[in-house]
Motif scaffolding. Structure first.
Motif, PDB file in Angstrom:
ATOM      1  N   ASP A 178       0.830  -1.204   0.000  1.00  0.00           N
ATOM      2  CA  ASP A 178       0.000   0.000   0.000  1.00  0.00           C
ATOM      3  C   ASP A 178       0.869   1.259   0.000  1.00  0.00           C
ATOM      4  OD1 ASP A 178      -2.069  -1.744   0.059  1.00  0.00           O
ATOM      5  OD2 ASP A 178      -2.604  -1.429   2.156  1.00  0.00           O
ATOM      6  N   TRP A 179       1.963   1.224   0.747  1.00  0.00           N
ATOM      7  CA  TRP A 179       2.903   2.349   0.779  1.00  0.00           C
ATOM      8  C   TRP A 179       3.497   2.590  -0.619  1.00  0.00           C
ATOM      9  CZ3 TRP A 179       4.471   6.161   3.905  1.00  0.00           C
ATOM     10  CH2 TRP A 179       5.736   6.733   3.726  1.00  0.00           C
ATOM     11  N   GLU A 180       3.830   1.515  -1.301  1.00  0.00           N
ATOM     12  CA  GLU A 180       4.439   1.664  -2.624  1.00  0.00           C
ATOM     13  C   GLU A 180       3.438   2.163  -3.660  1.00  0.00           C
ATOM     14  OE1 GLU A 180       6.655  -1.625  -4.061  1.00  0.00           O
ATOM     15  OE2 GLU A 180       7.981  -1.728  -2.323  1.00  0.00           O
ATOM     16  N   VAL A 181       2.182   1.703  -3.584  1.00  0.00           N
ATOM     17  CA  VAL A 181       1.203   2.181  -4.559  1.00  0.00           C
ATOM     18  C   VAL A 181       0.901   3.654  -4.324  1.00  0.00           C
ATOM     19  CG1 VAL A 181      -1.004   1.669  -3.397  1.00  0.00           C
ATOM     20  CG2 VAL A 181      -0.829   1.422  -5.861  1.00  0.00           C
ATOM     21  N   LEU A 182       0.942   4.088  -3.057  1.00  0.00           N
ATOM     22  CA  LEU A 182       0.694   5.499  -2.743  1.00  0.00           C
ATOM     23  C   LEU A 182       1.861   6.377  -3.183  1.00  0.00           C
ATOM     24  CD1 LEU A 182      -0.845   5.174   0.853  1.00  0.00           C
ATOM     25  CD2 LEU A 182      -2.076   5.691  -1.252  1.00  0.00           C
ATOM     26  N   THR A 183       3.074   5.940  -2.874  1.00  0.00           N
ATOM     27  CA  THR A 183       4.235   6.778  -3.145  1.00  0.00           C
ATOM     28  C   THR A 183       4.771   6.626  -4.567  1.00  0.00           C
ATOM     29  OG1 THR A 183       5.675   5.068  -2.190  1.00  0.00           O
ATOM     30  CG2 THR A 183       4.936   6.836  -0.723  1.00  0.00           C
ATOM     31  N   ASN A 184       4.882   5.384  -5.053  1.00  0.00           N
ATOM     32  CA  ASN A 184       5.499   5.156  -6.365  1.00  0.00           C
ATOM     33  C   ASN A 184       4.520   5.287  -7.528  1.00  0.00           C
ATOM     34  OD1 ASN A 184       7.835   4.667  -4.952  1.00  0.00           O
ATOM     35  ND2 ASN A 184       7.691   2.434  -5.093  1.00  0.00           N
ATOM     36  N   VAL A 185       3.288   4.779  -7.332  1.00  0.00           N
ATOM     37  CA  VAL A 185       2.314   4.824  -8.425  1.00  0.00           C
ATOM     38  C   VAL A 185       1.567   6.157  -8.436  1.00  0.00           C
ATOM     39  CG1 VAL A 185       0.288   3.726  -9.450  1.00  0.00           C
ATOM     40  CG2 VAL A 185       2.053   2.320  -8.365  1.00  0.00           C
TER      41      VAL A 185
END
Length: 893
Positions: A178-185
């Motif tokens: 979830d952190w990666e989809v928020l920050t990276n995507v």
């Protein structure tokens, strides 16, 4: 345990439940919000408040972060999760067919929940998975169109996994993804993201969760479902479930920075709608940034909340409504139309039955707003615009003639209801009764009278009626789910072994051992007797030569009701014989039920869903969901279709499958006859009708014989019944019909072929006689009123009279004489009990309740009856009429 108590309990060891590896790796700190007092995790050590509105106002509006529309946002998110090992699963229907306690799919995790005797079990078709689940919720109706973020129809982006057998994952991986989809995507700065400690409980399961918020907006909630409800408390589940549900519409809103989530979710649709309204765009732009503080479900005084928001903008509440009311209306219409589009495509119907009640509420709310703002488009126009706009993401959506007819029929019903209920509203207002919140809910629930109608009518009469802000939440919440029917246990089954059932074999005679005797009931170690279930009546026959009169099943044990239970003892060996003719007839009726069900769906549409059925020996019936009465042509077509299926000698296949396999292979239509648990016995009539069913069935439709549809009736709004007979019962029905025709021919003194013609003549003559009789009643009523004299009594004009007529004549007399200030009591004529009729004018009904008055009179004089403040009737002994008339005059003077 409720949510608040659960959070308090878990926070005693918060690191165990809310601590994750990512927080350590990224340097998160745990804080308590100085505004709402909730605990949250952040990388910003200086932050003192959480980032959820109203603690943090919306700060993302007006900033476009990605050039993605609704569909493109989904494809980018889907691509991320698929790349990280998830299977993308198509949405499930919004009408929740697989959970008998729910009407709608209210969350993505509901797709994978199944109710069992042990509680909720989870079945993931893939592990892990991502699903864009369309959900329907109706508990936030007061907020829709107002806050900018509430929807009745929305996508819950479901990220689900079970950490089991080397597949799936748990907390650490969930939060990392979830952190990666928020920050990276999505490109959100880490210091803007706050993870808030929360919990969730519902549907028989519970868990702790981490909500993530950005710029005042909740974007998702990762629930770690680790407990199930048991014995009034919670117990740990063997296989916990990751239930991350994100408000996808909010993701699109955040990335686009539009004034509301409606603008980003309904863009092309709203462009068409906004052309027809006037609104102050500048005022709305300022309003949208503070609308996050509004939530009328949580506020007791919604009017004050609106006034406060208006004041912060330098306006009065009326001025604010004038400037933005039209825009809020089209937002609401667009939301409700989308909910109806998905519901009707997935087989839902607006009605008073179950969840259909909520569909009726949103349909009528949307239609009322269209009429109030004189908008030049229809509700189905908006639904069709949605279908076109969503084609890339939901190509299955259609607004065909069936859906148009459903909506138009419901609008006509609404118009008819409004016309009828205005008299009821006027009567309430004239009677000066205090219109309470409970009365508003009751009037809407039972009679379809909207609070707005009452409010408008009251204002015309100088009265003030305050509609509670959560009115629609109150009337819809009880129609979101249904409590399971609790059956009283008739037998103690704890010491008995389950019965080996032979009813699905060809065995009609067999030996068995008596396991136990309880009252009139006998339990065997094995039994070929079919126990009542699924609408199919029980088998009869004999056990040890003693007649069996009833057969029931409980907890896997078959109980046989016998005429002489005293002849049986535990351990006896007995000979069992099933009544073969009865079984054959019940089987024919059960096969015919499946056949007619399939034909009804072909003739009427996929919304036609089995709501109940009865398969008895002499007759059978099936209740189906449908929005209007069946026509003779539709019944004829269903009957023709059914007999075509019989004559085509289709195979009837019976097979057993695990739940997940059965749903995957046959879809959720298998639950037409109910939702069993465990392995499912599937009855497949060669693709014509496929259901999970525990009834007895033949091997081919040829065994059913002739099917005759004997009629239809309206069971309740939204439910129609088809009565029919099949096989031997159909032959007997035809014999009875032939006998009736022969008898009519004899009575009419004509050849059998001329019976229809002569009956038609009789009907014409009967109608003419009816008209003549009505005219005669009217004339006699007119003549009777000439000599009737009113008396003054307590400020009203009172008439107590004995008339030569029945109830119909008394009604006619009353209609001619009633005015606002009259009280009328009429006593008719009969050889035994005399009919009594009473009526009160609008003003008289304020002080006198004629229903209570005649009930009081009957209590003294004998008789029975009652009624409302304005109309009442009953019957009483003939010999006490004169005495009753004098009693009334004294009572009222």
């Amino acid at each position: 345990m409720d949510k608040k108590a659960l959070i308090t309990e878990l926070q005693k060891d918060y690191k165990k439940y809310w601590g994750v590896r990512l927080f350590d790796e990224q340097g998160f700190v745990r804080k308590q919000c100085t505004s709402c007092r909730a605990y949250f995790w952040t990388v910003d050590a200086e932050r003192t408040v959480c980032t959820e509105a109203p603690c943090t106002p919306y700060s993302f509006i007006g900033i476009r972060r990605k050039d993605w529309d609704y569909y493109e946002t989904w494809k980018n998110v889907e691509r991320f999760f698929v790349k990280n090992g998830h299977t993308s699963v198509p949405r499930y229907p919004v009408i929740c067919r697989w959970r008998p306690d729910l009407f709608f799919t209210v969350a993505s995790i509901i797709d994978f929940q199944r109710k069992t005797p042990k509680g909720v079990e989870f079945f993931l078709p893939q592990n892990p998975l991502i699903v864009p689940q369309v959900c329907l919720r109706f508990n936030d109706l007061p907020n829709i169109g107002v806050t900018g973020r509430h929807h009745s129809c929305f996508i819950m982006l479901g990220q689900h996994a079970i950490p089991q057998g080397g597949k799936g994952y748990w907390k650490d991986e969930t939060v990392r993804l979830d952190w990666e989809v928020l920050t990276n995507v999505m490109g959100i700065r880490p210091d803007q993201i706050v993870f808030k400690e929360d919990a969730w409980a519902g549907g028989g399961a519970a868990g702790y969760s981490l909500e993530y918020h950005v710029a005042g907006l909740e974007l998702g909630n990762a629930v770690f479902t680790e407990f199930r409800e048991a014995g009034g408390g919670l117990e740990k589940m063997q296989t916990p479930v990751v239930d991350m549900g994100a408000g996808f519409d909010r993701w699109v809103w955040y990335l686009n920075g539009t004034l509301t989530s409606y603008d980003s979710a309904f863009g092309p649709v709203l462009e068409k709608m906004k052309k027809h309204i006037d609104y102050d765009g500048e005022t709305f732009a300022r309003y949208s940034r503070i609308s996050g503080s509004l939530n009328f479900e949580d506020l007791l005084d919604a009017r004050k909340a609106k006034a406060d928001v208006a004041a912060s903008l330098g306006l009065t509440a009326d001025e604010l409504t004038k400037k933005i009311g039209g825009l809020q209306a089209v937002y609401t219409i667009a939301d409700h139309a989308k909910a109806l589009l998905f519901a009707l495509n997935d087989g839902g119907l607006p009605s008073t039955v179950g969840g259909g009640y909520n569909l009726r509420v949103v349909l009528r709310r949307a239609q009322a707003l269209i009429e109030e703002h004189a908008l030049p488009f229809t509700l189905t126009d908006v639904m069709e615009w949605h279908a076109r706009s969503l084609t890339r993401m939901h190509p299955e959506l259609r607004v065909d003639e069936r859906i148009r007819d459903i909506v138009e029929t419901e609008i006509r019903k609404s118009t008819d209801t409004r016309t009828k209920v205005r008299k009821r509203v006027d009567s309430l207002i004239d009677s000066k009764q205090k219109i309470t919140d409970e009365m508003l809910v009751t009037l809407y629930d039972s009679e379809g009278i909207t609070p707005e109608v009452i409010e408008d009518e009251a204002k015309k009469n100088g009265l003030d009626v305050n509609v509670p802000a959560d009115f629609y939440a109150r009337v819809t919440e009880k129609h979101m789910e249904t409590a399971p029917e609790k059956k009283a246990a008739r037998f103690d089954t704890s010491a008995l072994a389950q019965t080996k059932q032979l009813c699905y074999t060809d065995v009609m005679e067999h030996d068995a051992t008596v396991q136990g005797v309880s009252g009139e009931w006998v339990v065997l170690d094995q039994s070929a007797f079919y126990p009542e279930g699924g609408g199919q009546m029980y088998d009869t026959g004999t056990i040890g030569g003693v007649r069996v009169t009833d057969v029931q099943k409980e907890n896997g044990i078959v109980f046989h009701k016998v005429e002489k239970p005293e002849t049986f003892a535990t351990g006896d060996r007995v000979k069992c014989r099933v009544d073969h003719a009865r079984r054959t007839q019940l089987t024919q009726h059960h096969d015919a039920t499946h056949i007619i069900n399939g034909c009804a769906r072909r003739v009427l549409g996929t919304h036609a869903w089995q709501h109940g059925a009865l398969k008895d020996v002499t007759h059978a019936r099936i209740d189906i969901t449908h929005y209007k009465p069946l026509t003779d042509a539709e019944l004829h077509e269903i009957e023709r279709c059914a007999n075509d299926v019989v004559s085509s000698k289709k195979r009837i296949r019976k097979s057993v499958h695990p739940t997940a396999e059965a749903e995957k292979n046959y879809s959720f239509t298998i639950y037409q006859g109910g939702v069993p648990w465990g392995d499912l016995r599937i009855v497949d009539i060669d693709g014509h009708d496929i259901e999970a069913c525990g009834g007895t069935h033949a091997d081919t439709t040829a065994s059913v014989g002739k099917i005759i549809v004997t009629g239809t009736e309206r069971v309740q709004d939204g439910i129609v019944r088809i009565n029919f007979v099949a096989g031997d019962a159909a032959d007997k029905y035809e014999d009875r019909c032939t006998a009736v025709v022969d008898e009519l021919a004899e009575l009419l003194k004509v050849q059998k072929e001329r019976v229809p013609e002569e009956v038609e003549k009789l009907i014409v003559e009967w109608k003419a006689a009816q008209k003549s009789l009505e005219k005669s009643i009217e004339e006699r009523a007119q003549q009777a009123t000439r000599n009737m004299q009113f008396e003054n009594a307590g400020g009203v004009r009172l008439l107590v009279a004995h008339v030569a007529g029945d109830t119909k004549q008394m009604q006619k007399i009353s209609e001619r004489l009633t005015s606002d200030d009259t009280l009328i009591f009429l006593f008719g004529e009969d050889t035994t009990d005399v009919p009594v009729f009473a009526a009160a004018g609008a003003n008289a009904a304020r002080d006198y309740h004629v229903g209570k008055l005649i009930k009081e009179m009957f209590g003294v004089m004998g008789g029975k009856g009652g009624g409302t403040p304005v109309l009442a009737q009953g019957v009483m002994p003939r010999m006490r009429v004169m005495e009753a008339m004098e009693w009334l005059k004294k009572r009222l003077k």
